[in-house]
Design an enzyme around this catalytic site. Sequence first.
Site, PDB file in Angstrom:
ATOM      1  N   ARG A  42      -6.750  -4.135 -28.288  1.00 26.23           N
ATOM      2  CA  ARG A  42      -7.918  -3.735 -27.499  1.00 26.23           C
ATOM      3  C   ARG A  42      -9.070  -4.726 -27.638  1.00 26.23           C
ATOM      4  O   ARG A  42      -9.948  -4.780 -26.799  1.00 26.23           O
ATOM      5  CB  ARG A  42      -8.413  -2.345 -27.944  1.00 26.23           C
ATOM      6  CG  ARG A  42      -7.389  -1.276 -27.678  1.00 26.23           C
ATOM      7  CD  ARG A  42      -7.538  -0.693 -26.269  1.00 26.23           C
ATOM      8  NE  ARG A  42      -6.272  -0.129 -25.819  1.00 26.23           N
ATOM      9  CZ  ARG A  42      -5.854  -0.124 -24.568  1.00 26.23           C
ATOM     10  NH1 ARG A  42      -6.581  -0.670 -23.622  1.00 26.23           N
ATOM     11  NH2 ARG A  42      -4.701   0.411 -24.234  1.00 26.23           N
ATOM     12  N   HIS A  72       4.187  -9.511 -32.130  1.00 22.97           N
ATOM     13  CA  HIS A  72       3.978  -8.985 -30.771  1.00 22.97           C
ATOM     14  C   HIS A  72       2.589  -9.398 -30.288  1.00 22.97           C
ATOM     15  O   HIS A  72       1.590  -9.110 -30.937  1.00 22.97           O
ATOM     16  CB  HIS A  72       4.112  -7.463 -30.778  1.00 22.97           C
ATOM     17  CG  HIS A  72       4.380  -6.859 -29.432  1.00 22.97           C
ATOM     18  ND1 HIS A  72       3.586  -7.111 -28.326  1.00 22.97           N
ATOM     19  CD2 HIS A  72       5.361  -6.032 -28.999  1.00 22.97           C
ATOM     20  CE1 HIS A  72       4.066  -6.442 -27.288  1.00 22.97           C
ATOM     21  NE2 HIS A  72       5.154  -5.787 -27.665  1.00 22.97           N
ATOM     22  N   TYR A  75      -0.514  -6.157 -25.918  1.00 26.11           N
ATOM     23  CA  TYR A  75       0.096  -5.779 -24.630  1.00 26.11           C
ATOM     24  C   TYR A  75      -0.936  -5.782 -23.508  1.00 26.11           C
ATOM     25  O   TYR A  75      -0.604  -5.592 -22.352  1.00 26.11           O
ATOM     26  CB  TYR A  75       0.788  -4.415 -24.749  1.00 26.11           C
ATOM     27  CG  TYR A  75      -0.054  -3.348 -25.391  1.00 26.11           C
ATOM     28  CD1 TYR A  75      -1.034  -2.688 -24.669  1.00 26.11           C
ATOM     29  CD2 TYR A  75       0.112  -3.029 -26.737  1.00 26.11           C
ATOM     30  CE1 TYR A  75      -1.833  -1.738 -25.263  1.00 26.11           C
ATOM     31  CE2 TYR A  75      -0.692  -2.074 -27.348  1.00 26.11           C
ATOM     32  CZ  TYR A  75      -1.662  -1.436 -26.608  1.00 26.11           C
ATOM     33  OH  TYR A  75      -2.472  -0.493 -27.193  1.00 26.11           O
ATOM     34  N   HIS A 112       4.743  -9.340 -23.312  1.00 20.89           N
ATOM     35  CA  HIS A 112       5.087  -8.702 -22.041  1.00 20.89           C
ATOM     36  C   HIS A 112       4.797  -9.718 -20.938  1.00 20.89           C
ATOM     37  O   HIS A 112       3.662 -10.198 -20.848  1.00 20.89           O
ATOM     38  CB  HIS A 112       4.239  -7.448 -21.819  1.00 20.89           C
ATOM     39  CG  HIS A 112       4.525  -6.351 -22.809  1.00 20.89           C
ATOM     40  ND1 HIS A 112       3.899  -5.130 -22.786  1.00 20.89           N
ATOM     41  CD2 HIS A 112       5.397  -6.290 -23.849  1.00 20.89           C
ATOM     42  CE1 HIS A 112       4.366  -4.370 -23.763  1.00 20.89           C
ATOM     43  NE2 HIS A 112       5.262  -5.056 -24.428  1.00 20.89           N
ATOM     44  N   GLU A 147       9.762  -9.942 -23.192  1.00 18.67           N
ATOM     45  CA  GLU A 147      10.303  -8.603 -23.406  1.00 18.67           C
ATOM     46  C   GLU A 147      10.790  -8.013 -22.089  1.00 18.67           C
ATOM     47  O   GLU A 147      10.123  -8.129 -21.058  1.00 18.67           O
ATOM     48  CB  GLU A 147       9.238  -7.697 -24.050  1.00 18.67           C
ATOM     49  CG  GLU A 147       9.774  -6.300 -24.363  1.00 18.67           C
ATOM     50  CD  GLU A 147       8.854  -5.480 -25.245  1.00 18.67           C
ATOM     51  OE1 GLU A 147       7.865  -6.010 -25.780  1.00 18.67           O
ATOM     52  OE2 GLU A 147       9.140  -4.274 -25.388  1.00 18.67           O
ATOM     53  N   ASP A 181      14.412  -4.422 -25.144  1.00 16.29           N
ATOM     54  CA  ASP A 181      13.894  -3.131 -25.590  1.00 16.29           C
ATOM     55  C   ASP A 181      14.782  -2.043 -24.984  1.00 16.29           C
ATOM     56  O   ASP A 181      14.872  -1.918 -23.754  1.00 16.29           O
ATOM     57  CB  ASP A 181      12.431  -2.999 -25.125  1.00 16.29           C
ATOM     58  CG  ASP A 181      11.755  -1.731 -25.631  1.00 16.29           C
ATOM     59  OD1 ASP A 181      12.349  -0.648 -25.506  1.00 16.29           O
ATOM     60  OD2 ASP A 181      10.613  -1.837 -26.122  1.00 16.29           O
ATOM     61  N   HIS A 184      13.049   0.351 -22.651  1.00 14.46           N
ATOM     62  CA  HIS A 184      12.618  -0.291 -21.405  1.00 14.46           C
ATOM     63  C   HIS A 184      13.791  -0.555 -20.457  1.00 14.46           C
ATOM     64  O   HIS A 184      13.676  -0.305 -19.257  1.00 14.46           O
ATOM     65  CB  HIS A 184      11.909  -1.616 -21.709  1.00 14.46           C
ATOM     66  CG  HIS A 184      10.618  -1.449 -22.451  1.00 14.46           C
ATOM     67  ND1 HIS A 184       9.834  -2.519 -22.809  1.00 14.46           N
ATOM     68  CD2 HIS A 184       9.971  -0.342 -22.892  1.00 14.46           C
ATOM     69  CE1 HIS A 184       8.756  -2.070 -23.448  1.00 14.46           C
ATOM     70  NE2 HIS A 184       8.822  -0.761 -23.519  1.00 14.46           N
ATOM     71  N   HIS A 216      14.225  -4.375 -29.537  1.00 19.25           N
ATOM     72  CA  HIS A 216      13.334  -3.269 -29.862  1.00 19.25           C
ATOM     73  C   HIS A 216      14.177  -2.006 -29.727  1.00 19.25           C
ATOM     74  O   HIS A 216      14.699  -1.732 -28.639  1.00 19.25           O
ATOM     75  CB  HIS A 216      12.152  -3.203 -28.889  1.00 19.25           C
ATOM     76  CG  HIS A 216      11.104  -4.239 -29.137  1.00 19.25           C
ATOM     77  ND1 HIS A 216      10.049  -4.452 -28.272  1.00 19.25           N
ATOM     78  CD2 HIS A 216      10.938  -5.102 -30.172  1.00 19.25           C
ATOM     79  CE1 HIS A 216       9.277  -5.416 -28.772  1.00 19.25           C
ATOM     80  NE2 HIS A 216       9.794  -5.835 -29.912  1.00 19.25           N
ATOM     81  N   ASP A 229       8.573   4.096 -19.445  1.00 17.92           N
ATOM     82  CA  ASP A 229       8.159   3.489 -20.715  1.00 17.92           C
ATOM     83  C   ASP A 229       7.470   4.466 -21.659  1.00 17.92           C
ATOM     84  O   ASP A 229       6.320   4.277 -22.032  1.00 17.92           O
ATOM     85  CB  ASP A 229       7.258   2.258 -20.467  1.00 17.92           C
ATOM     86  CG  ASP A 229       7.011   1.479 -21.759  1.00 17.92           C
ATOM     87  OD1 ASP A 229       7.583   1.852 -22.806  1.00 17.92           O
ATOM     88  OD2 ASP A 229       6.237   0.506 -21.701  1.00 17.92           O
ATOM     89  N   HIS A 231       8.369   5.891 -25.325  1.00 18.79           N
ATOM     90  CA  HIS A 231       9.333   5.791 -26.432  1.00 18.79           C
ATOM     91  C   HIS A 231       9.534   7.150 -27.107  1.00 18.79           C
ATOM     92  O   HIS A 231       8.598   7.934 -27.201  1.00 18.79           O
ATOM     93  CB  HIS A 231       8.840   4.816 -27.495  1.00 18.79           C
ATOM     94  CG  HIS A 231       8.599   3.433 -26.970  1.00 18.79           C
ATOM     95  ND1 HIS A 231       8.253   2.393 -27.792  1.00 18.79           N
ATOM     96  CD2 HIS A 231       8.646   2.913 -25.727  1.00 18.79           C
ATOM     97  CE1 HIS A 231       8.097   1.297 -27.063  1.00 18.79           C
ATOM     98  NE2 HIS A 231       8.327   1.591 -25.810  1.00 18.79           N
ATOM     99  N   GLU A 261      10.081   0.818 -32.604  1.00 19.60           N
ATOM    100  CA  GLU A 261       8.729   1.093 -32.081  1.00 19.60           C
ATOM    101  C   GLU A 261       8.668   2.555 -31.673  1.00 19.60           C
ATOM    102  O   GLU A 261       8.143   2.913 -30.625  1.00 19.60           O
ATOM    103  CB  GLU A 261       8.447   0.229 -30.854  1.00 19.60           C
ATOM    104  CG  GLU A 261       8.549  -1.256 -31.078  1.00 19.60           C
ATOM    105  CD  GLU A 261       8.394  -2.037 -29.773  1.00 19.60           C
ATOM    106  OE1 GLU A 261       9.117  -1.724 -28.798  1.00 19.60           O
ATOM    107  OE2 GLU A 261       7.543  -2.925 -29.737  1.00 19.60           O
TER     108      GLU A 261
HETATM  109 ZN    ZN Z   1       7.425   0.271 -24.418  1.00 16.36          ZN
HETATM  110 FE    FE Z   2       9.067  -2.927 -26.954  1.00 15.46          FE
HETATM  111 FE    FE Z   3       6.288  -4.504 -26.202  1.00 13.24          FE
END
Ligand code: ZN
Ligand code: FE
Ligand code: FE
Length: 282
Positions: A42, A72, A75, A112, A147, A181, A184, A216, A229, A231, A261
């Site tokens: 953020r 990572h 995002y 991403h 990803e 992932d 995903h 992932h 998306d 998880h 994740e």
């Molecule tokens: Zn995700």
């Molecule tokens: Fe992921």
């Molecule tokens: Fe990711």
Amino acid sequence: MDQTGRLTVGCHLSAAKGFAAMGKTATDIDATTFAFFTRNPRGGNAKALDENDVARLREHMHEHGFGTLVAHAPYTLNLCSAKSSVVDFARRAMSEDLERMEYLPGNYYNFHPGSHVGQGADVGIRLICEGLDQVLVPGMQTTVLLETMAGKGSEVGRTFEELERIIEGCKHGDLLGVCLDTCHVWDGGYDVRSDLDGVLDEFDRIIGINRLKALHLNDSKNPRNSHKDRHEKLGEGYLGWDTFEAVVTNPRLRDLPMILETPNKLDGYATEIARLRLFADE
Ligand code: ZN
Ligand code: FE
Ligand code: FE
């Protein structure tokens, strides 16, 4: 799998207490890799890097037989935004992150690909390639991973074809790989539950299996092709434990670093790691 024949498995960890602390936490839950955000997703700037802290992590990884780490990128970065200020920030942040990753040479940096926000996939792919041409530096020791995405909104990278076009369109495609992932790709439409090998065959045909560098591991709260998306804990979603047993015993996957994740605290991750290791006959 590492030199000792164990799975290289771990989870996403908080970087708040530094690098060495992540290594210790990983070992506490029998993980031999981990993921972390290279900066606050953020916020803007990354914390100054403490070289002693990084050196302590490297020593810890060596002592405890860690495999490759999978850092990572935040995002929130978007290499293919319609706003040039957003694109510029993503390029600058990724360049800085990759400079810092050189203190942990030989690991992975996953990101991403981006959201084209209505500009269309062709424009998105071109912008992603232009961004990567700026941030990838020949000779760097980090492999940058695209990803696989669920296809939420205007996400680029839901299909293997799009990922391949990005790799092909970059000057330094040799520095790129893919992180698959499981949530995903399932949400994106690939049936990793009942046809894992078919999906890997397709990946191999379109991208080349040698580009697959990390996984992932996430279950999904939604049915296949939902483009959502969300998880879920392993075994509690649409994929189920059978899928993850098939993943960790698959000859094309079992040697890759695997990152959880899932919506868990540390004890939940420890339980998932233990179960995966059991499937792998450890
Ligand atoms: Zn995700
Ligand atoms: Fe992921
Ligand atoms: Fe990711």
